[in-house]
Design a protein around this motif. Structure first.
Motif, short mmCIF file in Angstrom:
data_model
loop_
_atom_site.label_atom_id
_atom_site.label_comp_id
_atom_site.label_asym_id
_atom_site.label_seq_id
_atom_site.Cartn_x
_atom_site.Cartn_y
_atom_site.Cartn_z
N ILE A 1 1.07 -1.20 -0.05
CA ILE A 1 0.02 0.07 0.07
C ILE A 1 0.78 0.97 -0.03
O ILE A 1 1.93 1.55 0.86
CB ILE A 1 -0.89 0.02 1.19
N PRO A 2 0.78 2.31 -0.81
CA PRO A 2 1.52 3.37 -1.15
C PRO A 2 1.42 4.31 0.30
O PRO A 2 0.39 4.38 1.09
CB PRO A 2 0.90 4.15 -2.09
N GLU A 3 2.50 4.97 0.79
CA GLU A 3 2.57 5.83 1.92
C GLU A 3 1.45 6.76 1.85
O GLU A 3 1.19 7.15 2.58
CB GLU A 3 4.02 6.31 2.04
N SER A 4 1.42 7.24 0.68
CA SER A 4 0.58 8.50 0.36
C SER A 4 -0.89 8.16 0.75
O SER A 4 -1.52 9.10 1.14
CB SER A 4 0.54 9.07 -0.98
N TRP A 5 -1.23 6.82 0.83
CA TRP A 5 -2.60 6.39 0.93
C TRP A 5 -3.04 6.83 2.70
O TRP A 5 -3.96 6.82 3.17
CB TRP A 5 -3.04 4.88 0.74
N LYS A 6 -1.68 6.92 3.40
CA LYS A 6 -2.14 7.20 4.80
C LYS A 6 -2.40 8.64 5.02
O LYS A 6 -2.95 9.01 6.21
CB LYS A 6 -0.61 6.89 5.39
N ASP A 7 -2.11 9.62 4.05
CA ASP A 7 -2.47 10.96 4.37
C ASP A 7 -3.84 11.32 4.56
O ASP A 7 -4.74 10.81 4.21
CB ASP A 7 -2.08 11.86 2.93
N LYS A 8 -4.02 12.54 5.53
CA LYS A 8 -5.25 12.78 6.09
C LYS A 8 -5.69 13.73 5.19
O LYS A 8 -5.33 14.39 4.14
CB LYS A 8 -5.30 13.22 7.44
N VAL A 9 -7.13 13.89 5.14
CA VAL A 9 -7.79 14.77 4.38
C VAL A 9 -8.34 16.03 5.13
O VAL A 9 -9.23 15.74 6.00
CB VAL A 9 -9.00 14.37 3.59
N ASN A 10 -7.75 17.18 5.19
CA ASN A 10 -8.20 18.35 5.81
C ASN A 10 -8.01 17.85 7.45
O ASN A 10 -9.08 18.22 8.27
CB ASN A 10 -9.60 18.71 5.67
N GLY A 11 -7.34 17.21 7.94
CA GLY A 11 -6.81 16.73 9.11
C GLY A 11 -7.51 15.65 9.56
O GLY A 11 -7.40 15.32 10.76
N ASN A 12 -8.50 15.04 8.43
CA ASN A 12 -9.26 13.89 9.03
C ASN A 12 -8.75 12.71 8.33
O ASN A 12 -8.28 12.57 7.33
CB ASN A 12 -10.87 14.11 8.49
#
Length: 218
Positions: free
Chosen positions: A154-165
């Motif tokens: 699973i790519p690291e970027s998939w862990k990123d939050k969306v607007n802090g969520n």
């Protein structure tokens, strides 16, 4: 010629860098021209998140140069909801185009919310309708299962939050029906340092942090 080797800290102590490669000025020039060209294409012909994910994998040493970019999807063993989730779970509908995928290039996966204008949320039923009326290929439960069983892919970027969520990544290519008759879809999410999964009912509201994992149709 630029060489990455040893350097001294302000305190006079030696700092040994992990890159021990030599790069010529001509090679650096090629690098800067290429990155400049990529920057010009961001948001146009190149998706920002896909580029950032590729750069992160190179930075982390996870980019296998010369190797196939796709991960295999074993279609000889279809997704079994009763075995994966529990007794009474069945598959109701699936995106036939996704079921034909025997390899998935994660760099090409896109996250879409199908929100329009000033919308902050829509029902899942409306989201599915918009997805089905688009050209997107909705990734199915077998792809979800493959990633779940191979979390290192699973790519690291998939862990990123969306607007802090927390971002909840849905695999709408498989619509499931639970033992109580409710319809739902599966999703993955990164929380508290680990990947988790669950399912969500289709009568819920969906927002910017609940995107669908899709591919653009060829």
């Amino acid at each position: 010629m630029t060489t990455f080797g040893q350097a001294s800290s302000p305190q006079g102590r030696k700092v040994v860098m992990t890159l021990l490669k030599s790069v010529t000025d001509d090679q650096l020039g090629q690098y800067y021209r290429r990155t400049s060209a990529i920057a010009d294409r961001l948001g146009k012909s190149l998706e920002f998140e896909q580029v950032m994910d590729a750069l992160q994998r190179i930075h982390d040493g996870q980019f296998n140069f010369g190797a196939p970019s796709g991960i295999p999807i074993d279609r000889s063993k279809p997704f079994n909801p009763a075995k994966f989730i529990g007794k009474g779970w069945t598959i109701e509908k699936e995106d036939e185009r996704s079921l034909k995928l025997t390899e998935l290039d994660l760099v090409k996966v896109q996250f879409v919310t199908m929100l329009k204008g000033n919308e902050s949320s829509i029902t899942c039923e409306e989201k599915l309708t918009r997805l089905k009326n688009s050209d997107y290929i909705r990734l199915d439960a077998k792809i979800f299962q493959t990633l779940w069983e191979n979390k290192s892919l699973i790519p690291e970027s998939w862990k990123d939050k969306v607007n802090g969520n927390t971002r909840y990544i849905f695999f709408d290519g498989t619509e499931l029906r639970g033992p109580d008759g409710d319809r739902c879809v599966l999703y993955l999410y990164w929380y508290d340092g680990e990947w988790l999964w669950y399912y969500r009912w289709l009568d819920d509201d969906w927002s910017a942090n609940t995107p669908s994992a899709v591919l653009a149709s060829n």
